[in-house]
Design a protein around this motif. Structure first.
Motif, PDB file in Angstrom:
ATOM      1  N   GLU A 171     -35.030  70.633  -8.640  1.00 50.90           N
ATOM      2  CA  GLU A 171     -35.521  69.663  -9.619  1.00 50.90           C
ATOM      3  C   GLU A 171     -35.487  70.260 -11.018  1.00 50.90           C
ATOM      4  N   ARG A 172     -35.472  69.368 -12.000  1.00 56.76           N
ATOM      5  CA  ARG A 172     -35.464  69.764 -13.403  1.00 56.76           C
ATOM      6  C   ARG A 172     -36.878  69.615 -13.966  1.00 56.76           C
ATOM      7  N   ALA A 216     -32.381  61.271 -22.413  1.00 55.69           N
ATOM      8  CA  ALA A 216     -33.367  60.373 -21.816  1.00 55.69           C
ATOM      9  C   ALA A 216     -33.203  60.351 -20.297  1.00 55.69           C
ATOM     10  N   ASP A 217     -34.323  60.146 -19.615  1.00 53.08           N
ATOM     11  CA  ASP A 217     -34.331  59.978 -18.150  1.00 53.08           C
ATOM     12  C   ASP A 217     -33.650  61.144 -17.434  1.00 53.08           C
ATOM     13  N   ASN A 218     -33.938  62.377 -17.875  1.00 54.82           N
ATOM     14  CA  ASN A 218     -33.170  63.521 -17.388  1.00 54.82           C
ATOM     15  C   ASN A 218     -34.036  64.656 -16.841  1.00 54.82           C
ATOM     16  N   VAL A 219     -35.332  64.395 -16.652  1.00 60.12           N
ATOM     17  CA  VAL A 219     -36.255  65.434 -16.179  1.00 60.12           C
ATOM     18  C   VAL A 219     -37.088  64.870 -15.042  1.00 60.12           C
ATOM     19  N   ASP A 220     -37.278  65.663 -13.979  1.00 60.61           N
ATOM     20  CA  ASP A 220     -38.091  65.221 -12.847  1.00 60.61           C
ATOM     21  C   ASP A 220     -39.585  65.425 -13.076  1.00 60.61           C
ATOM     22  N   LEU A 221     -39.933  66.516 -13.767  1.00 58.37           N
ATOM     23  CA  LEU A 221     -41.339  66.872 -13.956  1.00 58.37           C
ATOM     24  C   LEU A 221     -41.539  67.462 -15.342  1.00 58.37           C
ATOM     25  N   CYS A 252     -37.268  61.014 -15.769  1.00 58.52           N
ATOM     26  CA  CYS A 252     -36.460  60.049 -15.025  1.00 58.52           C
ATOM     27  C   CYS A 252     -37.368  59.018 -14.363  1.00 58.52           C
ATOM     28  N   ARG A 253     -36.772  57.961 -13.839  1.00 56.18           N
ATOM     29  CA  ARG A 253     -37.554  56.970 -13.096  1.00 56.18           C
ATOM     30  C   ARG A 253     -38.139  57.638 -11.852  1.00 56.18           C
TER      31      ARG A 253
END
Length: 391
Positions: free
Chosen positions: A221-222, A280-285, A303-304
């Protein structure tokens, strides 16, 4: 000098200048009857931290151990408590009021726990110490052990999840030659690390590990870590890499080499636009210790289905939230204070396995606590600052 109005307490000028604890019972012959340490005598500026040379040495109660303090770390929570920043009446960042405090705050609101701090108090949330005496019900075999104390502890009275107390806040901590701790909260660590290095761990690293634990960061994860050069942030970088995550770290540009050396995969300069730098919408946590006016960008880069974990707000606690972003992106928020016991147990195992390493910028004698806290607030370092009591 501005300071918090302490309701129901005598002004410091009317209190005796020796230390104001009740008389202690006699201790064993190897432990002095009095000790040197720092009393927090009120909420406000650095003048509220008073170095005393005749504090009665505490005596361990049932289930407790007496520790000779070998080293004690400096943390945001010590300063936040001193200046009363936890009060909902305060809306500025943690540097505002750090030197002089705030005018006319109700002392009952000036702590994180919701009740007035009992003063005088010996602060110090981080401790590495040696067990020198034990209370009833504790094996004498513990004497001689080198331990670190869990900072965030479950309330021993209610024993309910999310009810917690902090070492150095709800009871006396490590800014003295001796301190008492619950035996169950004093953890032996088998490591060649120095006392100063061990003292850099308990508060910052348990805070960071707790956020990653609660948000369940997984390999691959990112994760975006805000304030990555500070004590908690530098810990989070190491702990996230240990879990196999891709780490994006935000820090002052002069500290990028330090943070990269801890394992960060990508560095972003503090103040840069995060959407431009990351997408945008590019990180999990998101692991957040900063908050402040740029906070809305953190939700934009998630991210969503992303998660947000927070345990600090050094840039200011008041943020603007578009609630549509929260629900339309199916985001999950984690406020992280209480720690399940497994968090600290895991942390000890990481130290013993050499999975993490301490990051100590410098240490000071306890007599220089004013300088240490001033340097801490100036943020001109990476990692931790640590105080060492006189022998």
């Amino acid at each position: 000098m501005s300071h918090i109005k302490l309701l129901g307490l005598l002004p410091f000028s009317l209190l005796p200048q020796t230390c104001m604890n009740p008389k202690n019972d006699a201790l064993d012959s190897t432990t002095p009857a009095t000790m040197k340490g720092v009393h927090l005598v009120g909420h406000g500026g650095l003048d509220q931290l008073v170095y005393c040379e005749d504090i009665p040495t505490p005596k361990p109660k049932k289930g407790e151990v007496l520790l000779k303090v070998l080293a004690a770390g400096v943390n945001n929570t010590d300063i936040n408590t001193r200046i009363g920043w936890y009060s909902k009446q305060v809306t500025g960042d943690t540097s505002t009021g750090a030197n002089q405090g705030y005018d006319e705050l109700d002392a009952a609101t000036a702590t994180w726990s919701g009740s007035a701090l009992q003063l005088p108090r010996i602060q110090g949330a981080d401790v590495c110490g040696e067990v020198v005496s034990v209370g009833a019900g504790v094996s004498s075999k513990r004497i001689g052990e080198r331990v670190i104390v869990r900072t965030m502890q479950q309330d021993p009275y209610t024993k309910k999840r999310f009810d917690c107390v902090t070492f150095g806040s709800e009871y006396d901590g490590g800014f003295a030659q001796y301190t008492c701790a619950l035996s169950d909260e004093a953890y032996v660590v088998n490591t060649p690390w120095s006392d100063v290095e061990l003292a850099s761990i308990p508060c910052a690293y348990s805070t960071a590990e707790n956020m990653l634990h609660r948000a369940d960061l997984k390999s691959g994860e990112r994760v975006l870590i805000m304030g990555a050069s500070g004590g908690v942030g530098s810990a989070a970088v190491q702990l996230a890499k240990r879990r196999g995550a891709y780490v994006i770290a935000v820090a002052g540009i002069t500290k990028h080499d330090d943070v990269r050396a801890l394992g960060a995969d990508q560095l972003v300069a503090r103040g840069d636009n995060l959407i431009t730098a990351i997408g945008a919408d590019n990180v999990d946590l998101v692991i957040d210790l900063v908050a402040g006016p740029d906070w809305p960008q953190l939700l934009d880069v998630l991210c969503r289905g992303g998660r947000y974990a927070v345990s600090g707000a050094i840039a200011g606690p008041m943020v603007e939230l578009d609630i549509r972003t929260l629900y339309l992106k199916d985001l999950t928020f984690f406020g992280c204070t209480f720690q399940d016991p497994i968090v600290f147990s895991n942390l000890v195992s990481y130290i013993e396995a050499e999975d993490i390493r301490p990051v100590v910028a410098r240490s000071y004698p306890l007599t220089q606590i004013h300088k240490a806290q001033t340097d801490f607030l100036n943020k001109g370092f990476t990692g931790k600052l640590v105080l060492v009591p006189e022998i």
